[in-house]
Motif scaffolding. Structure first.
Motif, PDB file in Angstrom:
ATOM      1  N   HIS A  84       0.614  -1.135   0.116  1.00  0.00           N
ATOM      2  CA  HIS A  84      -0.077   0.029  -0.142  1.00  0.00           C
ATOM      3  C   HIS A  84       0.739   1.243  -0.008  1.00  0.00           C
ATOM      4  N   GLU A 109       3.630  -0.994  -5.460  1.00  0.00           N
ATOM      5  CA  GLU A 109       2.247  -1.869  -5.139  1.00  0.00           C
ATOM      6  C   GLU A 109       1.949  -3.077  -6.008  1.00  0.00           C
ATOM      7  N   PRO A 111       1.092  -6.888  -6.043  1.00  0.00           N
ATOM      8  CA  PRO A 111       0.465  -7.656  -5.421  1.00  0.00           C
ATOM      9  C   PRO A 111       1.273  -8.956  -5.195  1.00  0.00           C
ATOM     10  N   ARG A 165      -3.683  -1.141  -9.230  1.00  0.00           N
ATOM     11  CA  ARG A 165      -2.854  -1.005  -7.916  1.00  0.00           C
ATOM     12  C   ARG A 165      -3.928  -0.657  -6.687  1.00  0.00           C
ATOM     13  N   GLY A 166      -3.276  -1.193  -5.377  1.00  0.00           N
ATOM     14  CA  GLY A 166      -3.945  -0.681  -4.630  1.00  0.00           C
ATOM     15  C   GLY A 166      -4.720  -1.677  -3.491  1.00  0.00           C
ATOM     16  N   TRP A 167      -4.533  -3.021  -4.134  1.00  0.00           N
ATOM     17  CA  TRP A 167      -5.027  -4.168  -3.097  1.00  0.00           C
ATOM     18  C   TRP A 167      -4.423  -5.454  -3.537  1.00  0.00           C
ATOM     19  N   ASP A 169      -4.542  -8.493  -4.025  1.00  0.00           N
ATOM     20  CA  ASP A 169      -5.176  -9.910  -4.433  1.00  0.00           C
ATOM     21  C   ASP A 169      -4.483 -10.452  -5.505  1.00  0.00           C
ATOM     22  N   SER A 263     -10.491 -14.618  -4.958  1.00  0.00           N
ATOM     23  CA  SER A 263      -9.200 -15.431  -5.063  1.00  0.00           C
ATOM     24  C   SER A 263      -9.385 -16.817  -5.164  1.00  0.00           C
ATOM     25  N   ARG A 313      -9.204 -12.236   0.510  1.00  0.00           N
ATOM     26  CA  ARG A 313      -8.076 -12.008  -0.273  1.00  0.00           C
ATOM     27  C   ARG A 313      -7.319 -13.326  -0.714  1.00  0.00           C
ATOM     28  N   ALA A 345     -15.585  -9.895   4.949  1.00  0.00           N
ATOM     29  CA  ALA A 345     -14.079  -9.351   4.977  1.00  0.00           C
ATOM     30  C   ALA A 345     -13.540  -9.757   6.355  1.00  0.00           C
ATOM     31  N   GLN A 416       1.958 -10.347   3.240  1.00  0.00           N
ATOM     32  CA  GLN A 416       0.850 -10.253   2.354  1.00  0.00           C
ATOM     33  C   GLN A 416       0.774 -11.807   1.443  1.00  0.00           C
TER      34      GLN A 416
END
Length: 422
Positions: A84, A109, A111, A165-167, A169, A263, A313, A345, A416
């Protein structure tokens, strides 16, 4: 790569503002906490002391080497650190000792690594993003190809600057079974998929996937993506990576009442997905037409609550040879949380295992950490790995007994996406 005092100091200053660390450094002999400390972002002791405001130490040379062959029965795993707002890395750990074996920079970023399913493959792939001024400026998107043994860069392939970008997954990028094409999720915010012909070393095409996201390999020159109404979009492409046809399959899950986690996990020719309320949906990609297999449930009522899959995720893992499906599970009352995450979540608190033929539960065990990311090794004595984005370690458990084996990681980063090495 530089070994001068001035160059190392400059690298340290860059580290403080999040500039990308040195590209790829494999490390040998770094075990335990001391190894994790010394290996931070491929920056030697001088750079670390500057970055943390400590005393200057004598500059130490950066050590690059070739990874040895993975010993039979050894447990190696790639772990992606927190992406992040930062340039992030993939860290290769020996889960049997806790030592770090290698570090590979992923760009801004990113994943995960894109790892071919063939364990004998000589390559690793990254869908990377870079900015000319580190955190701003001109953007460059690439598919990068690395040597799996030396971690050295083999080739960069420019692609349109549209990667999402940003998660973190794990299904926002993927690779074809023959390792010829890399798929990357674009989002501008219009949704599309980039197909990169890595065999030819060129970008193939961008295919429009409006209303659909996540990308999965589906046989020879075919991919599919999941759509917001519960349907599935399959796309065929030619040798150049250009679209030749598409087919929209009808909804195979109820997106309004019980959507699936994006996922999914592949075993053989079947992709498996867990729904928010505990239904397992399967997509067979072996034939000319995609086939939806019968659903089955892993949910279990306990008092006034129900056990269902946890965070979306990376909640599903499969031991392919043993035919065992592992899920991160948690108790839920199915009540949406207005001031926080909805029930689907929230992280798992237990790992449950199921026989994929009989659909019977084989076992369950509690984990020390809440589970947002779950994985299992593919050897005869598998380990289950669990972590979440707010912890700086990965726990490993004996998959047969649920006994904790060890924990590993570094205080310098959050953990992660988990990718065991077959």
């Amino acid at each position: 790569m530089t070994s001068t005092h001035e160059g190392l100091a400059a690298t340290a200053r860059s580290a403080k503002i999040g500039i990308k660390s040195l590209r790829a450094t494999a490390r040998v002999g770094l075990t335990g906490a001391l190894g994790a400390l010394c290996a931070f972002a491929a920056i030697p002791a001088l750079a670390q002391s500057e970055a943390h405001g400590g005393m200057h130490q004598a500059a130490k040379p950066i050590v690059s080497t070739t990874l040895p062959e993975k010993p039979a029965g050894a447990h190696w795993i790639w772990v992606t650190d927190l992406p992040h707002g930062e340039y992030n890395r993939a860290l290769l750990y020996d889960a049997d000792t806790g030592g770090r074996l290698a570090t590979l920079d992923l760009g801004f970023e990113s994943p995960k690594l894109i790892i071919p399913s063939n364990p004998k493959s000589e390559r690793l792939y990254i869908g990377s993003v870079y900015y000319s001024r580190a955190m701003h400026g001109d953007r460059t998107d690439l598919v990068e190809i690395y040597d799996r043994k030396t971690m050295s860069l083999v080739k960069e392939i420019p692609i349109p600057p549209k990667q999402i970008r940003g998660w973190p997954d794990p299904t926002l990028s993927n690779i074809s079974e023959d390792e010829g094409y890399v798929y990357t999720q674009f989002f501008t915010p219009a949704s599309s998929v980039g197909i990169t012909n890595v065999k030819a070393g060129v970008f193939g095409s961008e295919v429009q996937t409006s209303g659909c996201a996540h990308v999965f390999g589906a046989g020879d020159h075919r991919l599919f993506t999941l759509c917001g109404d519960g349907s599935l979009l399959a796309i065929r492409y030619d040798e150049a990576g250009k679209e030749v046809s598409r087919k929209r399959y009808p909804a195979f899950f109820d997106a309004g009442k019980d959507p699936i986690h994006g996922s999914g996990f592949r075993s053989g020719n079947v992709w498996y997905f867990a729904s928010h309320r505990g239904e397992i949906h399967s997509v067979d990609v072996s034939g000319d037409e995609l086939k939806f297999l019968p659903t089955w449930s892993v949910a279990e009522v306990e008092g006034d609550k129900t056990w269902t899959p946890g965070a979306f995720r990376q909640s599903v893992a499969i031991h392919r040879q043993k035919g065992i499906l592992y899920l991160a599970m948690r108790l839920s009352d199915f009540t949406p949380k207005g001031a926080g995450p909805d029930f689907q979540a929230l992280d798992g608190t237990e790992v449950w295992s199921f026989d994929m033929k009989t659909h019977k539960r084989l076992g369950r065990f509690k984990t020390e950490l809440p589970i947002a990311y779950l994985a299992v090794s593919q050897d005869d004595k598998p380990l289950v790995y669990a972590t979440n984005m707010w912890n700086k370690k990965v726990d490993s458990y004996d998959a047969a007994t649920g006994t904790k084996v060890r924990e590993f990681g570094t205080y310098l980063t959050f953990m992660q996406t988990l990718q065991p090495v077959d």
